[in-house]
Design a protein around this motif. Structure first.
Motif, PDB file in Angstrom:
ATOM      1  N   GLN A  37      -7.518 -27.894 -11.930  1.00 53.82           N
ATOM      2  CA  GLN A  37      -8.578 -28.524 -11.143  1.00 53.82           C
ATOM      3  C   GLN A  37      -8.173 -28.598  -9.680  1.00 53.82           C
ATOM      4  N   ASP A  38      -9.157 -28.868  -8.810  1.00 47.39           N
ATOM      5  CA  ASP A  38      -8.869 -29.025  -7.382  1.00 47.39           C
ATOM      6  C   ASP A  38      -7.848 -30.145  -7.185  1.00 47.39           C
ATOM      7  N   GLY A  39      -6.886 -29.882  -6.293  1.00 50.92           N
ATOM      8  CA  GLY A  39      -5.848 -30.870  -6.033  1.00 50.92           C
ATOM      9  C   GLY A  39      -4.705 -30.831  -7.019  1.00 50.92           C
ATOM     10  N   GLN A  40      -4.665 -29.791  -7.849  1.00 45.98           N
ATOM     11  CA  GLN A  40      -3.596 -29.671  -8.833  1.00 45.98           C
ATOM     12  C   GLN A  40      -2.810 -28.380  -8.634  1.00 45.98           C
ATOM     13  N   VAL A  41      -1.583 -28.386  -9.182  1.00 46.71           N
ATOM     14  CA  VAL A  41      -0.744 -27.187  -9.184  1.00 46.71           C
ATOM     15  C   VAL A  41      -0.210 -26.953 -10.592  1.00 46.71           C
ATOM     16  N   LEU A  42      -0.078 -25.708 -10.942  1.00 47.18           N
ATOM     17  CA  LEU A  42       0.609 -25.313 -12.168  1.00 47.18           C
ATOM     18  C   LEU A  42       2.022 -24.918 -11.764  1.00 47.18           C
ATOM     19  N   VAL A  43       3.009 -25.555 -12.381  1.00 45.34           N
ATOM     20  CA  VAL A  43       4.387 -25.293 -11.989  1.00 45.34           C
ATOM     21  C   VAL A  43       5.208 -24.804 -13.175  1.00 45.34           C
ATOM     22  N   LYS A  44       6.201 -23.996 -12.854  1.00 41.90           N
ATOM     23  CA  LYS A  44       7.214 -23.576 -13.806  1.00 41.90           C
ATOM     24  C   LYS A  44       8.458 -24.410 -13.539  1.00 41.90           C
ATOM     25  N   VAL A  45       8.876 -25.178 -14.526  1.00 39.41           N
ATOM     26  CA  VAL A  45      10.042 -26.048 -14.357  1.00 39.41           C
ATOM     27  C   VAL A  45      11.303 -25.188 -14.359  1.00 39.41           C
ATOM     28  N   THR A  46      12.084 -25.317 -13.300  1.00 40.00           N
ATOM     29  CA  THR A  46      13.312 -24.523 -13.179  1.00 40.00           C
ATOM     30  C   THR A  46      14.564 -25.337 -13.458  1.00 40.00           C
ATOM     31  N   HIS A  47      14.532 -26.637 -13.161  1.00 37.03           N
ATOM     32  CA  HIS A  47      15.686 -27.500 -13.391  1.00 37.03           C
ATOM     33  C   HIS A  47      15.201 -28.892 -13.779  1.00 37.03           C
ATOM     34  N   LEU A  48      15.936 -29.532 -14.676  1.00 32.87           N
ATOM     35  CA  LEU A  48      15.639 -30.898 -15.091  1.00 32.87           C
ATOM     36  C   LEU A  48      16.775 -31.822 -14.689  1.00 32.87           C
ATOM     37  N   SER A  49      16.430 -32.990 -14.197  1.00 28.20           N
ATOM     38  CA  SER A  49      17.431 -33.980 -13.845  1.00 28.20           C
ATOM     39  C   SER A  49      17.795 -34.796 -15.077  1.00 28.20           C
ATOM     40  N   ASN A  50      19.087 -34.924 -15.338  1.00 32.28           N
ATOM     41  CA  ASN A  50      19.564 -35.695 -16.486  1.00 32.28           C
ATOM     42  C   ASN A  50      20.045 -37.054 -16.000  1.00 32.28           C
ATOM     43  N   ASP A  51      19.339 -38.089 -16.371  1.00 30.50           N
ATOM     44  CA  ASP A  51      19.635 -39.423 -15.852  1.00 30.50           C
ATOM     45  C   ASP A  51      19.813 -40.423 -16.991  1.00 30.50           C
ATOM     46  N   PRO A  52      20.842 -41.284 -16.925  1.00 30.96           N
ATOM     47  CA  PRO A  52      21.017 -42.309 -17.953  1.00 30.96           C
ATOM     48  C   PRO A  52      19.805 -43.228 -18.094  1.00 30.96           C
ATOM     49  N   ALA A  53      19.095 -43.467 -16.990  1.00 35.70           N
ATOM     50  CA  ALA A  53      17.951 -44.378 -17.035  1.00 35.70           C
ATOM     51  C   ALA A  53      16.870 -43.904 -17.999  1.00 35.70           C
ATOM     52  N   GLN A  54      16.831 -42.599 -18.289  1.00 39.24           N
ATOM     53  CA  GLN A  54      15.822 -42.081 -19.214  1.00 39.24           C
ATOM     54  C   GLN A  54      15.933 -42.727 -20.591  1.00 39.24           C
ATOM     55  N   ARG A  55      17.151 -43.156 -20.933  1.00 40.08           N
ATOM     56  CA  ARG A  55      17.339 -43.763 -22.254  1.00 40.08           C
ATOM     57  C   ARG A  55      16.498 -45.028 -22.401  1.00 40.08           C
ATOM     58  N   GLY A  56      16.403 -45.808 -21.324  1.00 42.24           N
ATOM     59  CA  GLY A  56      15.614 -47.032 -21.394  1.00 42.24           C
ATOM     60  C   GLY A  56      14.131 -46.773 -21.555  1.00 42.24           C
ATOM     61  N   TRP A  57      13.679 -45.611 -21.120  1.00 39.26           N
ATOM     62  CA  TRP A  57      12.252 -45.292 -21.185  1.00 39.26           C
ATOM     63  C   TRP A  57      11.774 -45.044 -22.611  1.00 39.26           C
ATOM     64  N   ILE A  58      12.709 -44.827 -23.550  1.00 36.51           N
ATOM     65  CA  ILE A  58      12.326 -44.552 -24.937  1.00 36.51           C
ATOM     66  C   ILE A  58      12.847 -45.626 -25.884  1.00 36.51           C
ATOM     67  N   SER A  59      13.304 -46.742 -25.341  1.00 39.08           N
ATOM     68  CA  SER A  59      13.848 -47.807 -26.179  1.00 39.08           C
ATOM     69  C   SER A  59      12.727 -48.528 -26.933  1.00 39.08           C
ATOM     70  N   PRO A  60      12.935 -48.818 -28.219  1.00 37.95           N
ATOM     71  CA  PRO A  60      11.880 -49.491 -28.995  1.00 37.95           C
ATOM     72  C   PRO A  60      11.835 -50.994 -28.771  1.00 37.95           C
ATOM     73  N   ASP A  61      12.875 -51.565 -28.153  1.00 39.39           N
ATOM     74  CA  ASP A  61      12.946 -53.023 -28.069  1.00 39.39           C
ATOM     75  C   ASP A  61      12.764 -53.552 -26.652  1.00 39.39           C
ATOM     76  N   ILE A  62      12.199 -52.733 -25.770  1.00 35.92           N
ATOM     77  CA  ILE A  62      11.849 -53.202 -24.434  1.00 35.92           C
ATOM     78  C   ILE A  62      10.329 -53.227 -24.320  1.00 35.92           C
ATOM     79  N   LYS A  63       9.779 -54.374 -24.013  1.00 35.44           N
ATOM     80  CA  LYS A  63       8.339 -54.487 -23.866  1.00 35.44           C
ATOM     81  C   LYS A  63       7.882 -53.749 -22.610  1.00 35.44           C
ATOM     82  N   PRO A  64       6.739 -53.071 -22.693  1.00 34.66           N
ATOM     83  CA  PRO A  64       6.265 -52.308 -21.524  1.00 34.66           C
ATOM     84  C   PRO A  64       6.194 -53.126 -20.249  1.00 34.66           C
ATOM     85  N   GLU A  65       5.827 -54.393 -20.368  1.00 32.46           N
ATOM     86  CA  GLU A  65       5.701 -55.215 -19.162  1.00 32.46           C
ATOM     87  C   GLU A  65       7.061 -55.603 -18.577  1.00 32.46           C
ATOM     88  N   ARG A  66       8.156 -55.307 -19.320  1.00 31.58           N
ATOM     89  CA  ARG A  66       9.493 -55.601 -18.826  1.00 31.58           C
ATOM     90  C   ARG A  66      10.200 -54.344 -18.333  1.00 31.58           C
TER      91      ARG A  66
END
Length: 351
Positions: A37-66
């Motif tokens: 759509q207008d205002g969008q780009v299709l990108v090919k991902v070349t590199h991914l950043s590996n960050d410890p913080a990503q682990r918290g984003w998938i934790s089952p015991d953290i409430k979304p509002e926290r």
């Protein structure tokens, strides 16, 4: 119709992610992408950043509002920062072939709003790798910069201790503190003698191996008159010990807690020396870099000038690991396994 491969969250893990059996954490799927759509780009991902913080984003015991960002829910693409190349554009801001950074997710191809990505400009005229946009000149560098200057109000008169000093943010914090701010004493903490020698080569006055049996005594010896500020990337027992090594009015810059990222929250290591916070009038200031994005132009300007002046070491400050797209989750999880894979500052995957 364009299709892409994606790694999506299959089940939120309570400890380390699982890769075999009925309770696997991630699953690889094929997905058709909608029309651009207008205002969008299709990108090919070349590199991914590996960050410890990503682990918290998938934790089952953290409430979304926290949580400071929306968590990754089951059947959603795993979130991740990354570097990408525009392969198709309906944006006035980007054209085919442009390099961009942003939250691209664990995708092969992705459709993104042009407001969700930023140009990945050539660093030193192209003399340095663009992957530095995921580290020194990305959120990592910005985190160290605002953590020290805005949150911690660190000055040349401070005695500063930095945990995780061989890690992504920590190694940048060491250099910014010593070479840009001019902090009179910087004490690093890392997990091996080799990492400590590297941290010292970045500018730390001394670096201590927290796995050493003499670590507690070494920390006392390194802070004979106590520290005035502590940049905390790990939490856990090191934080608890550091509370006892801060003098009156000391500041704790609470940036990360990797020691507990893979623990059930009810079983994480608690602070035992809380009374020291009261007795020593300590301040604890937690922060999230996303609250300081407006500071990015300033930080980039300062860090680029430091690089040009030879005050900032970025060579060897990241580790780019080539991995098949099928191995992205297993490569990411090595961040938490104490391997030597990430014996640099920034873990970057090239799928």
């Amino acid at each position: 119709m364009v299709s892409t491969r994606q790694w999506v969250l299959a089940k939120k893990p309570t400890h380390l992610p699982i890769f075999d059996g009925p309770d696997v954490t991630f699953k690889l799927v094929d997905q058709h992408l909608p029309e651009l759509q207008d205002g969008q780009v299709l990108v090919k991902v070349t590199h991914l950043s590996n960050d410890p913080a990503q682990r918290g984003w998938i934790s089952p015991d953290i409430k979304p509002e926290r949580l400071y960002i929306a968590p990754v829910e089951v059947n959603q693409v795993m979130a991740s920062g990354g570097l990408a190349e525009v392969v198709e554009s309906k944006s006035r801001s980007f054209k085919k072939g442009d390099a961009v950074t942003g939250f691209v997710g664990w995708n092969d191809l992705a459709i993104l709003s042009d407001k969700a990505v930023q140009p990945a400009f050539p660093i030193l005229g192209g003399k340095k790798p663009q992957t530095l946009h995921l580290g020194a000149f990305g959120l990592t560098g910005l985190t160290a910069y605002v953590g020290l200057l805005d949150v911690g109000q660190v000055t040349k008169d401070d005695v500063l201790v930095i945990s995780g000093a061989a890690g992504a943010t920590g190694s940048m914090a060491v250099q910014i503190a010593k070479k840009i701010v001019g902090v009179k004493r910087v004490v690093g903490i890392a997990g091996t003698d080799a990492k400590c020698r590297w941290v010292e080569s970045l500018g730390a006055d001394v670096c201590l191996n927290y796995k050493s049996s003499s670590f507690a005594d070494d920390l006392i010896a390194a802070t004979p008159d106590y520290a005035t500020a502590y940049f905390d990337n790990v939490g856990g027992e090191i934080l608890d010990l550091m509370i006892t090594r801060l003098g009156r009015g000391g500041r704790i810059i609470a940036c990360g807690a990797i020691a507990d990222y893979n623990s059930v929250r009810s079983k994480t290591s608690g602070v035992k020396n809380w009374f020291e916070i009261i007795a020593m009038r300590l301040s604890v200031h937690g922060f999230v870099v996303l609250d300081f994005l407006a500071k990015a132009p300033e930080a980039t300007k300062v860090l680029l000038r430091a690089l040009e002046e030879g005050k900032l070491i970025v060579d060897g400050g990241e580790q780019v690991v080539e991995a098949k797209f099928e191995d992205v989750p297993k490569t990411w999880v090595t961040l938490f396994q104490g391997t030597t894979l990430w014996n640099g500052t920034v873990g970057v995957m090239k799928p």
